[in-house]
Write a protein that holds these residues in place. Sequence first.
Motif, PDB file in Angstrom:
ATOM      1  N   GLU A  15      17.180  -5.168 -38.006  1.00  0.00           N
ATOM      2  CA  GLU A  15      17.091  -5.671 -39.373  1.00  0.00           C
ATOM      3  C   GLU A  15      17.146  -4.592 -40.449  1.00  0.00           C
ATOM      4  O   GLU A  15      17.299  -4.893 -41.618  1.00  0.00           O
ATOM      5  N   ASP A  41      26.057  -7.332 -42.089  1.00  0.00           N
ATOM      6  CA  ASP A  41      25.277  -8.026 -41.059  1.00  0.00           C
ATOM      7  C   ASP A  41      25.997  -9.253 -40.516  1.00  0.00           C
ATOM      8  O   ASP A  41      25.473  -9.957 -39.660  1.00  0.00           O
ATOM      9  N   ASP A  42      27.219  -9.486 -40.982  1.00  0.00           N
ATOM     10  CA  ASP A  42      28.031 -10.565 -40.419  1.00  0.00           C
ATOM     11  C   ASP A  42      28.922 -10.065 -39.290  1.00  0.00           C
ATOM     12  O   ASP A  42      29.724 -10.818 -38.752  1.00  0.00           O
ATOM     13  N   GLN A  44      30.243  -9.044 -35.723  1.00  0.00           N
ATOM     14  CA  GLN A  44      30.058  -9.752 -34.469  1.00  0.00           C
ATOM     15  C   GLN A  44      29.347  -8.855 -33.467  1.00  0.00           C
ATOM     16  O   GLN A  44      29.743  -7.716 -33.258  1.00  0.00           O
ATOM     17  N   ASN A  51      25.112 -19.240 -29.114  1.00  0.00           N
ATOM     18  CA  ASN A  51      24.177 -20.163 -29.728  1.00  0.00           C
ATOM     19  C   ASN A  51      24.557 -21.579 -29.347  1.00  0.00           C
ATOM     20  O   ASN A  51      25.687 -21.997 -29.507  1.00  0.00           O
ATOM     21  N   GLN A  58      19.260 -17.977 -32.876  1.00  0.00           N
ATOM     22  CA  GLN A  58      20.104 -17.483 -33.960  1.00  0.00           C
ATOM     23  C   GLN A  58      19.611 -16.137 -34.478  1.00  0.00           C
ATOM     24  O   GLN A  58      20.404 -15.296 -34.866  1.00  0.00           O
ATOM     25  N   SER A  59      18.285 -15.903 -34.462  1.00  0.00           N
ATOM     26  CA  SER A  59      17.779 -14.631 -34.988  1.00  0.00           C
ATOM     27  C   SER A  59      18.237 -13.457 -34.117  1.00  0.00           C
ATOM     28  O   SER A  59      18.537 -12.389 -34.642  1.00  0.00           O
ATOM     29  N   GLN A  60      18.314 -13.651 -32.801  1.00  0.00           N
ATOM     30  CA  GLN A  60      18.798 -12.565 -31.939  1.00  0.00           C
ATOM     31  C   GLN A  60      20.273 -12.299 -32.186  1.00  0.00           C
ATOM     32  O   GLN A  60      20.707 -11.154 -32.243  1.00  0.00           O
ATOM     33  N   SER A  62      21.764 -12.741 -34.989  1.00  0.00           N
ATOM     34  CA  SER A  62      21.802 -12.074 -36.288  1.00  0.00           C
ATOM     35  C   SER A  62      21.454 -10.587 -36.142  1.00  0.00           C
ATOM     36  O   SER A  62      22.096  -9.727 -36.750  1.00  0.00           O
ATOM     37  N   GLU A  63      20.447 -10.277 -35.336  1.00  0.00           N
ATOM     38  CA  GLU A  63      20.066  -8.885 -35.102  1.00  0.00           C
ATOM     39  C   GLU A  63      21.181  -8.129 -34.390  1.00  0.00           C
ATOM     40  O   GLU A  63      21.457  -6.976 -34.708  1.00  0.00           O
ATOM     41  N   GLY A  65      24.351  -8.804 -34.608  1.00  0.00           N
ATOM     42  CA  GLY A  65      25.385  -8.600 -35.618  1.00  0.00           C
ATOM     43  C   GLY A  65      25.049  -7.451 -36.549  1.00  0.00           C
ATOM     44  O   GLY A  65      25.919  -6.660 -36.923  1.00  0.00           O
ATOM     45  N   PHE A  66      23.776  -7.331 -36.930  1.00  0.00           N
ATOM     46  CA  PHE A  66      23.345  -6.225 -37.787  1.00  0.00           C
ATOM     47  C   PHE A  66      23.513  -4.900 -37.056  1.00  0.00           C
ATOM     48  O   PHE A  66      23.990  -3.918 -37.635  1.00  0.00           O
TER      49      PHE A  66
END
Length: 133
Positions: A15, A41-42, A44, A51, A58-60, A62-63, A65-66
Amino acid sequence: MILPKGTTIAVADGEKLNLFRNSGDEAELKLTRSEHSQVDDDAQGSGSRQNSSGNPDQSQASEDGFSAGIVALLNKAVLGGQIDGLVVIAAPRALGEMRKHYHKALSAKLLGEISKDLTGHSMGDVETAIQAA
């Protein structure tokens, strides 16, 4: 770990990213904060997690992707000649994801990795971790 003057240190988790440079010399590490552009952070992630209703994390994703976005930023800096030496300090899960996206030029500039989450720690803690590695 002994680092040449000018080495870039990336301290990251899924994050947050903090960049530092060694403004000291090989005998005495002295970190100074370094600015960086916004992390995409978008980006891939590796795609290892899908998902779905069976895996709704989804949070994993997102992480991941970051983490991929951090490496895209670092790859661009290495290829642009802005990084001569690099140390990556990251939370274990983030570091694993980041490794999947290293460009071979970044790998050539990589002086070391530390698998530890230090994003919320002081600069002194980061210096101590580097000296102990």
